[in-house]
Design a protein around this motif. Structure first.
Motif, PDB file in Angstrom:
ATOM      1  N   LEU A   4       0.959  -0.948  -0.094  1.00  0.00           N
ATOM      2  CA  LEU A   4      -0.115   0.130  -0.021  1.00  0.00           C
ATOM      3  C   LEU A   4       0.829   1.296   0.034  1.00  0.00           C
ATOM      4  CD1 LEU A   4      -2.719   1.712   0.719  1.00  0.00           C
ATOM      5  CD2 LEU A   4      -2.393   1.125   3.194  1.00  0.00           C
ATOM      6  N   THR A   5       0.598   2.238  -1.113  1.00  0.00           N
ATOM      7  CA  THR A   5       1.484   3.455  -1.087  1.00  0.00           C
ATOM      8  C   THR A   5       0.794   4.727  -0.902  1.00  0.00           C
ATOM      9  OG1 THR A   5       3.256   2.172  -2.732  1.00  0.00           O
ATOM     10  CG2 THR A   5       3.115   4.641  -2.526  1.00  0.00           C
ATOM     11  N   ARG A   6       1.177   5.577  -0.053  1.00  0.00           N
ATOM     12  CA  ARG A   6       0.585   6.712   0.129  1.00  0.00           C
ATOM     13  C   ARG A   6       1.576   7.999  -0.332  1.00  0.00           C
ATOM     14  NH1 ARG A   6      -4.307   9.548   1.706  1.00  0.00           N
ATOM     15  NH2 ARG A   6      -3.605  11.727   2.144  1.00  0.00           N
ATOM     16  N   ILE A  45       6.671  12.576  -1.868  1.00  0.00           N
ATOM     17  CA  ILE A  45       7.399  11.219  -1.471  1.00  0.00           C
ATOM     18  C   ILE A  45       6.151  10.199  -1.660  1.00  0.00           C
ATOM     19  CG2 ILE A  45       6.294  12.121   0.886  1.00  0.00           C
ATOM     20  CD1 ILE A  45       8.465  10.595   2.342  1.00  0.00           C
ATOM     21  N   HIS A  46       6.664   9.052  -1.698  1.00  0.00           N
ATOM     22  CA  HIS A  46       5.788   7.817  -1.834  1.00  0.00           C
ATOM     23  C   HIS A  46       6.198   6.807  -0.642  1.00  0.00           C
ATOM     24  CE1 HIS A  46       4.833   8.126  -6.214  1.00  0.00           C
ATOM     25  NE2 HIS A  46       5.228   9.429  -5.842  1.00  0.00           N
ATOM     26  N   VAL A  47       5.298   6.627   0.529  1.00  0.00           N
ATOM     27  CA  VAL A  47       5.464   5.913   1.571  1.00  0.00           C
ATOM     28  C   VAL A  47       4.793   4.279   1.116  1.00  0.00           C
ATOM     29  CG1 VAL A  47       5.182   5.421   4.072  1.00  0.00           C
ATOM     30  CG2 VAL A  47       5.824   7.793   3.047  1.00  0.00           C
ATOM     31  N   THR A  48       5.555   3.440   1.111  1.00  0.00           N
ATOM     32  CA  THR A  48       4.826   2.210   0.899  1.00  0.00           C
ATOM     33  C   THR A  48       5.148   1.085   2.142  1.00  0.00           C
ATOM     34  OG1 THR A  48       5.382   2.123  -1.387  1.00  0.00           O
ATOM     35  CG2 THR A  48       4.958   0.091  -0.595  1.00  0.00           C
ATOM     36  N   VAL A  49       3.794   0.554   2.507  1.00  0.00           N
ATOM     37  CA  VAL A  49       3.885  -0.651   3.650  1.00  0.00           C
ATOM     38  C   VAL A  49       3.607  -1.778   3.063  1.00  0.00           C
ATOM     39  CG1 VAL A  49       3.567   1.195   5.611  1.00  0.00           C
ATOM     40  CG2 VAL A  49       1.404   0.079   4.418  1.00  0.00           C
ATOM     41  N   LYS A  50       3.693  -2.811   3.758  1.00  0.00           N
ATOM     42  CA  LYS A  50       3.379  -4.235   3.483  1.00  0.00           C
ATOM     43  C   LYS A  50       2.874  -4.977   4.430  1.00  0.00           C
ATOM     44  CE  LYS A  50       8.099  -6.447   3.607  1.00  0.00           C
ATOM     45  NZ  LYS A  50       9.175  -6.758   3.035  1.00  0.00           N
ATOM     46  N   GLY A  51       2.119  -5.811   3.917  1.00  0.00           N
ATOM     47  CA  GLY A  51       1.371  -6.922   5.017  1.00  0.00           C
ATOM     48  C   GLY A  51       0.271  -7.787   4.460  1.00  0.00           C
TER      49      GLY A  51
END
Length: 135
Positions: A4-6, A45-51
């Motif tokens: 998921l990227t914000r 800025i692109h902040v990507t989390v994973k899960g």
């Protein structure tokens, strides 16, 4: 694994200048980025989390919560600031896009919960960006 990227935006000034070098060496190495009067960028800025998606919500992370963390720990400290002077967690560091991406990771990673910070992608210009994976 789901990613998921914000995407967010901030403006900041900086200069690239090594105080151990002569003005000529700084200008030869950093060109206009060594301008003693600073220069600015419109950073993206692109902040990507994973899960894995939560069974009840389908989310890996609530995007509103992610947005709030980015605002508090990244945008508020950086937006419309001089990176070399105004940001305590950049003090004494070369404020290149590479170093800035690493520093942003360090500010944000401890606050991500329920999933994992995967990537910081930081655009200095539309044609120049850095990817950092916390390594």
């Amino acid at each position: 694994m789901v990613y998921l990227t914000r995407v967010e935006h901030f403006n900041a000034a900086h200069k690239l200048y090594n105080p151990a070098w002569s003005r000529e060496q700084n200008e030869a190495t950093f060109g206009p980025c060594a301008n003693e009067n600073w220069h600015g960028h419109n950073y993206e800025i692109h902040v990507t989390v994973k899960g894995r998606p939560d069974a009840d919500t389908g989310f890996i992370m609530d995007v509103k919560a992610l947005s709030k963390l980015i605002k508090e720990h990244v945008l508020d400290p950086l937006d419309h600031q001089n990176l070399n002077i105004d940001v305590p967690w950049l003090a004494g560091k070369m404020c290149s896009t590479e170093v800035l991406a690493e520093a942003i990771w360090q500010q944000l990673a401890p606050h991500i919960s329920g999933c994992t910070l995967h990537q910081i992608r930081l655009y200095e210009t539309p044609r120049i960006y850095v990817d950092y994976f916390g390594e």
